[in-house]
Design a protein around this motif. Sequence first.
Motif, PDB file in Angstrom:
ATOM      1  N   SER A  13     -14.877  17.304  31.345  1.00  8.97           N
ATOM      2  CA  SER A  13     -14.412  16.029  30.824  1.00  8.97           C
ATOM      3  C   SER A  13     -15.614  15.171  30.462  1.00  8.97           C
ATOM      4  N   HIS A  14     -15.493  14.479  29.350  1.00 11.01           N
ATOM      5  CA  HIS A  14     -16.548  13.566  28.930  1.00 11.01           C
ATOM      6  C   HIS A  14     -16.114  12.107  29.102  1.00 11.01           C
ATOM      7  N   ASP A  15     -15.115  11.930  29.930  1.00 11.26           N
ATOM      8  CA  ASP A  15     -14.639  10.595  30.268  1.00 11.26           C
ATOM      9  C   ASP A  15     -15.785   9.823  30.925  1.00 11.26           C
ATOM     10  N   ASP A  51     -24.319  20.000  28.753  1.00  5.11           N
ATOM     11  CA  ASP A  51     -24.322  18.534  28.796  1.00  5.11           C
ATOM     12  C   ASP A  51     -25.484  17.986  29.622  1.00  5.11           C
ATOM     13  N   TYR A  52     -25.863  18.709  30.684  1.00  7.57           N
ATOM     14  CA  TYR A  52     -26.929  18.272  31.584  1.00  7.57           C
ATOM     15  C   TYR A  52     -27.831  19.453  31.896  1.00  7.57           C
ATOM     16  N   ALA A  77     -18.331  10.968  34.006  1.00  4.62           N
ATOM     17  CA  ALA A  77     -19.780  11.048  33.834  1.00  4.62           C
ATOM     18  C   ALA A  77     -20.503  10.205  34.882  1.00  4.62           C
ATOM     19  N   HIS A 110     -22.075  22.251  32.228  1.00  4.62           N
ATOM     20  CA  HIS A 110     -21.139  22.024  31.139  1.00  4.62           C
ATOM     21  C   HIS A 110     -19.957  21.250  31.718  1.00  4.62           C
ATOM     22  N   MET A 111     -19.670  20.109  31.122  1.00  4.33           N
ATOM     23  CA  MET A 111     -18.631  19.239  31.662  1.00  4.33           C
ATOM     24  C   MET A 111     -17.247  19.628  31.147  1.00  4.33           C
ATOM     25  N   THR A 135     -29.671  14.469  30.288  1.00  3.31           N
ATOM     26  CA  THR A 135     -28.530  14.719  29.413  1.00  3.31           C
ATOM     27  C   THR A 135     -29.095  15.373  28.163  1.00  3.31           C
TER      28      THR A 135
END
Length: 151
Positions: A74-76, A104-105, A80, A71-72, A98
């Motif tokens: 930041s989705h910047d 997220d991954y 990524a 789980h990220m 993804t």
Amino acid sequence: MLDEIDSRLLDSLQRDATVTAEALGAKLGLSASQAGRRRQRLEDQGYILGYRARLDPARLGLHVQGFVQVHMASHDPQAARAFARLVATRPDIVSAWTLTGDADYLLRVFCDDLAGLNRLIHEVLLPHPAVARVHSQIVMDQLKPDAPLPT
């Protein structure tokens, strides 16, 4: 477009990529040269991405297989890309996807032992600045081995 012979050829190669053109031709009802040309065409067109040997993880000392959901924080896009570079450099991470949904991954990992999985999670993944949390699952048994793709 793939015809029925192409599909049978691809299925055969997925099961045994070492099959000779002669054996492949006999299986498909073609000459060795026809089978070889079809194989080459499918390679050239990108249906066949490569060939590799399947190895026994346990014989290599890789006794722990796991799936790690990441789980990220930041989705910047830069974060990524940095995470993708990290994943690409780790031989213990054998595949990564993804996802939609909560995580997220999803990473498929092979480690020598539980201590190795612990190090991967606590010394590699969690310290990454883009990672908020991980959730790991240890494989107890694989009911169905990685199978050929349907053709």
